[in-house]
Write a protein that holds these residues in place. Structure first.
Motif, PDB file in Angstrom:
ATOM      1  N   ARG A 146       0.839  -1.208   0.000  1.00 15.29           N
ATOM      2  CA  ARG A 146       0.000   0.000   0.000  1.00 15.29           C
ATOM      3  C   ARG A 146       0.873   1.256   0.000  1.00 15.29           C
ATOM      4  N   GLY A 147       1.928   1.232   0.812  1.00 11.71           N
ATOM      5  CA  GLY A 147       2.832   2.379   0.854  1.00 11.71           C
ATOM      6  C   GLY A 147       3.537   2.586  -0.466  1.00 11.71           C
ATOM      7  N   PHE A 148       3.952   1.490  -1.102  1.00 15.66           N
ATOM      8  CA  PHE A 148       4.619   1.579  -2.394  1.00 15.66           C
ATOM      9  C   PHE A 148       3.682   2.169  -3.446  1.00 15.66           C
ATOM     10  N   LEU A 149       2.435   1.744  -3.435  1.00 12.92           N
ATOM     11  CA  LEU A 149       1.471   2.255  -4.415  1.00 12.92           C
ATOM     12  C   LEU A 149       1.264   3.754  -4.240  1.00 12.92           C
ATOM     13  N   ARG A 150       1.169   4.194  -2.989  1.00 12.53           N
ATOM     14  CA  ARG A 150       1.028   5.641  -2.749  1.00 12.53           C
ATOM     15  C   ARG A 150       2.264   6.388  -3.238  1.00 12.53           C
ATOM     16  N   GLN A 151       3.427   5.773  -3.028  1.00 10.14           N
ATOM     17  CA  GLN A 151       4.694   6.412  -3.420  1.00 10.14           C
ATOM     18  C   GLN A 151       4.779   6.637  -4.926  1.00 10.14           C
ATOM     19  N   ILE A 152       4.246   5.697  -5.723  1.00 10.43           N
ATOM     20  CA  ILE A 152       4.338   5.830  -7.180  1.00 10.43           C
ATOM     21  C   ILE A 152       3.152   6.590  -7.766  1.00 10.43           C
ATOM     22  N   GLY A 153       2.250   7.090  -6.886  1.00 17.52           N
ATOM     23  CA  GLY A 153       1.117   7.869  -7.370  1.00 17.52           C
ATOM     24  C   GLY A 153      -0.099   7.042  -7.705  1.00 17.52           C
ATOM     25  N   SER A 154      -0.108   5.781  -7.263  1.00 14.90           N
ATOM     26  CA  SER A 154      -1.251   4.909  -7.523  1.00 14.90           C
ATOM     27  C   SER A 154      -1.995   4.686  -6.204  1.00 14.90           C
TER      28      SER A 154
END
Length: 448
Positions: A146-154
Motif C-alpha cells: 500500500r505504501g509503495f502504491l502511494r509512493q508511485i502515485g497509484s
C-alpha cells in the motif's frame, strides 16, 4: 514489412492475476494563461502547484451506464503500470497510454456491470486474498505494498478494482460459455502432431490492433511508435497488455507454440523469416495490423537442445588494476592460444597453471539459462571442446570447457485432456471477445 532486432524480452507478468498497472501523478503542474479572479488575493498570473495530486479529487472523464470513470482513476492506473514496470515514458507516450487506459477502464466497468446483472459478485475477502498474493509476489507485506502504491502515485483501490473485474468476468464466462471439445477432435489433432514431427514450430507473441480502412494510416503510425518504445527498452508483454486488442493481451500477447499453418499467411511468412529475438511489423492483415515477436523456435516432437544440462570447467585470467585495453588484448590472445589446445577436461589443470589462471567447476548448467551469445557458442560444441575467450578488462577473460552433456528426452505427445483444455481455452477467448464487443455496442458512454 520491416524486421528489427531487439533485446530478448522477459516474460515476467506484472501481477499474479495478469494485472497491468498504469502514470505518475505530476509532482509539479504548471497552469498557464489562466484568468486570475479578482478576490483581493495576491495571486501570480501563472500558478505552479506543488506536491502530488489529491487522490480524493475526482475529475470526470467518462460515464459508463451511469458509472463515473474519473481522471484520477486513469492517473492511478497509469501510475500502476509505469511504477511496477519501472518505465520512464515521454509526454506523448503518457498521453497515448492514458487513452488506452481509459478504454481498458471502460471495458472493465462493462464487465463488472454485466457480471452483477447476472447475480455474480466478488466477495471483498476474495479481493483481500488476491491483493495479499500480489504483494507477496513483489516481496512486500500488504502494508508495504500500500505504501509503495502511494509512493508511485497509484492506490490500493485501482488494484482491487482490476482484481474484481478479472474475477467477475472469469466467473461470467464460466457460466455463459459452454465449450465442448470432443475426444475424437482431440485425437485427430494429436495424429496431425505426430505426422508433423521434425517440422518447425514457433513461440510467438503478438500485438494486434484493429483498423478499418479509414483508420489504417493512423493505426499503422501508432504501431510504429510501439516498436520505437521496444527499441528504447519497453518490455513486449507490457506493450501487449497495454495496447493489443487481441484476446491474448492478458498474457502479454503470448500465442504459445504454434506452427506456421495456424497463423494468417502474412504472420506465418514473417515468423518463418525471423530469428529468435526479432520483432516484425507493423504487418498488414485484412482487419488491422500486427507486431510479431519471435521468442524461440524448435522442431516438433524433437528434444530442445537448449534444455541440455552441462558439466563445465571455467578457466579465468584476471587483469591487474590499471591494465589498458591494448595490454588486455595481448594477454587475452596468449590465453586464447593456450586454451584452444586443450584436449578434454583432463588438460585443464596444466593449461590453467601455465597461464596463472583460476579454475572453477560447474555442474547442471542448462544451456538455455546462459546469455544468448554463450548459447550460440556452446550449442555446436561436443564434450572436451572449448569456447572462444570472452569477458572484459574489468572482469577478466575466461573460457568454458565442456566436460559432460546430458541431452533432454524428446517431448511426449500431449494427452487428449491437454489438447481438449487448450482448444477450450482458445474458444472461450473467442467468445469472450464477442461478448465484450456486444457490451460495448449496447453501452451508454458519455465522455467528459
Amino acid at each position: 514489412m520491416g524486421v528489427a532486432k531487439v533485446a530478448k524480452l522477459g516474460r515476467k507478468t506484472v501481477l499474479a492475476l495478469g494485472i497491468a498497472g498504469l502514470a505518475t501523478v505530476a509532482v509539479a503542474q504548471t497552469v498557464q494563461d489562466q484568468e486570475v479572479p479578482s478576490a483581493g488575493l495576491d495571486l501570480p498570473a501563472n500558478l505552479q502547484i506543488f506536491g502530488k495530486a489529491d487522490p480524493n479529487i475526482r475529475k470526470p472523464t467518462a460515464i459508463v451506464n451511469d458509472v463515473v470513470i474519473t481522471g484520477t482513476d486513469v492517473d492511478q492506473r497509469v501510475a500502476l503500470i509505469t511504477g511496477l514496470n519501472k518505465l520512464t515514458l515521454k509526454p506523448e507516450e503518457i498521453n497515448q497510454l492514458k487513452l488506452t487506459v481509459l478504454r481498458q477502464l471502460i471495458d472493465e466497468t462493462l464487465q463488472i456491470q454485466e457480471a452483477k446483472s447476472n447475480d455474480i459478485t466478488v466477495d471483498p475477502k476474495e479481493i483481500d486474498s488476491s491483493f495479499n498474493r500480489v504483494a507477496k509476489n513483489f516481496e512486500k507485506t500488504p502494508d508495504q505494498m500500500r505504501g509503495f502504491l502511494r509512493q508511485i502515485g497509484s492506490s490500493e483501490r485501482t488494484i482491487r478494482r482490476q482484481i474484481e473485474g478479472e474475477m467477475a468476468w472469469s466467473r461470467l464466462l464460466r457460466r455463459r460459455v459452454d465449450v465442448n471439445v470432443s475426444e475424437a477432435e482431440a485425437k485427430e489433432i494429436i495424429e496431425r502432431l505426430k505426422k508433423s514431427t521434425g517440422t518447425e514450430e514457433y513461440r510467438v507473441y503478438e500485438i494486434y490492433m484493429n483498423a478499418t480502412p479509414d483508420r489504417a494510416q493512423e493505426v499503422h503510425a501508432s504501431m510504429q511508435k510501439i516498436i520505437q518504445q521496444m527499441r528504447e527498452g519497453a518490455p513486449f508483454d507490457y506493450l501487449a497488455k497495454t495496447y493489443s486488442e487481441a484476446s491474448t493481451k492478458s498474457v502479454g500477447g503470448d500465442l504459445g507454440w504454434i506452427r506456421p499453418a495456424m497463423l494468417p499467411d502474412p504472420l506465418a511468412k514473417a515468423a518463418q523469416e525471423m530469428q529468435p529475438g526479432q520483432v516484425a511489423g507493423p504487418i498488414e492483415l485484412p482487419t488491422g495490423f500486427s507486431i510479431l515477436y519471435l521468442a524461440e523456435k524448435r522442431q516438433i516432437g524433437m528434444a530442445d537442445p537448449k534444455q541440455a544440462k552441462l558439466t563445465l570447467r571455467q578457466i579465468t585470467v584476471s587483469f591487474p588494476k590499471g591494465t589498458t585495453e591494448a595490454q588486455a588484448s595481448t594477454r587475452a590472445a596468449a590465453f586464447s592460444q593456450a586454451t584452444q589446445k586443450i584436449k578434454g577436461c583432463g588438460d585443464v589443470a596444466s593449461v590453467a597453471a601455465s597461464q596463472n589462471a583460476e579454475v572453477v567447476d560447474r555442474d547442471g548448467i542448462v544451456i538455455g539459462s546462459l546469455p544468448a551469445a554463450l548459447q550460440t557458442m556452446i550449442l555446436p560444441l561436443q564434450v572436451g571442446q572449448v569456447t572462444q575467450p570472452f569477458g572484459s578488462v574489468e572482469d577478466g577473460v575466461r573460457v568454458l570447457v565442456i566436460c559432460g552433456r546430458d541431452d533432454p528426452p524428446a517431448p511426449g505427445t500431449p494427452s487428449v485432456e491437454q489438447v481438449q483444455d487448450q482448444l477450450a481455452d482458445q474458444r472461450v477467448n473467442i467468445r469472450a471477445t464477442r461478448m465484450l464487443r456486444d457490451l460495448r455496442r449496447d453501452a451508454l458512454i458519455e465522455y467528459r
